[in-house]
Write a protein that holds these residues in place. Structure first.
Motif: not given
Length: 283
Positions: A86-98
């Motif tokens: 799972i990658a993140v690039a310019c997403f405004p919300h935290r991605i939870p551990h689950r």
């Protein structure tokens, strides 16, 4: 790989660069409009956003609107996609551990700053605010704290005075997407070597406030030019303060490091004197 991002220059640039580097993204997940309670797949093919005159196709990337990154419906979608990363690039919300743990090799964030310096939600603004010609991209692990995970890769990038935000954003995305693909390859090969961030050197830069759009004419003229040119496209009023008062400007057009004479401006423009030169601005 699935990516959390937005329909913006940075997200699309990272996706396009990762594809070019040999990593095939499965899907892009973006925040949906208010009121949705389950992922909605968008049928329009995804292309990169034109930034410097070209629009590159991004093949085989499904795009979904989602409600929240940790909702039951989003988790169900991710399970069905079976991502390695799972990658993140310019997403405004935290991605939870689950959510992160559903990926075989965990989660990565593509962050345009030289971490641990420059944590926060708007690193490009502060890059221009420093105006020293130095930018960077970091690939780090997703953790419970924003931008604080172990760093897998990092690369500096220099830029010239006068570059616009979209262009620098696109350049950083190109570097970030290539780095991301390289890190994913190392993760899958078992050769990745993350480095823990040193919190002693960490800085956090918040969303800019009105005062952050104020420039003093005691600053170096080149730095003021770089900052105003960089963020002019955001549409916010920029104020230049002098000992004679303040002037609101919408853009910087040129600068001259000679201080020995006045400058003539055309209608709608002004030359403002700084300690080490003159700045030509659009009122």
């Amino acid at each position: 790989m699935i990516m959390f991002g937005m329909h913006c220059v940075f997200t699309h640039g990272v996706l396009a660069a990762s594809v070019a580097a040999g990593i095939a993204p499965i899907a892009l997940l973006t925040s949906g409009p208010p009121g949705i309670d389950a992922p909605i797949e968008r049928v329009r093919p995804l292309t990169s956003i034109p930034t410097v005159g070209t629009t590159e196709p991004i093949p085989s990337v499904r795009t979904f609107w989602i409600d929240k990154p940790g909702s039951a419906s989003t988790l169900q979608l991710i399970r069905s996609l079976e991502p390695d990363v799972i990658a993140v690039a310019c997403f405004p919300h935290r991605i939870p551990h689950r959510t992160v743990r559903l990926a075989r090799f965990g989660g990565l964030n593509v962050h345009p700053s030289p971490l641990p310096v420059g944590r926060g939600p708007d690193p490009l603004f502060w890059t221009f605010r420093r105006g020293d010609g130095n930018a960077a991209v970091s690939i780090h692990a997703l953790t419970g704290e924003f931008d604080a995970g172990a760093i897998y890769a990092q690369q500096p990038l220099t830029y010239q005075p006068g570059i616009r935000e979209n262009e620098l954003d696109a350049n950083l995305a190109q570097v970030g997407g290539t780095l991301l693909a390289d890190v994913i390859t190392h993760l899958m090969n078992g050769t990745a070597q993350p480095s823990v961030q040193d919190d002693e050197y960490a800085t956090y830069e918040p969303l800019p406030r009105a005062d952050d759009y104020v420039v003093s004419n005691t600053e170096p003229v080149e730095r003021a030019y770089t900052f105003i040119r960089g963020i002019a496209g955001r549409g916010y009023a920029i104020t230049i303060r002098t000992d004679r008062g303040s002037e609101t400007v919408s853009d910087a057009l040129a600068y001259d490091c000679r201080t020995d004479s006045n400058r003539e401006a055309v209608t709608g423009e002004d030359w403002i004197q700084f300690a080490d030169g003159w700045l030509r601005v659009l009122r």
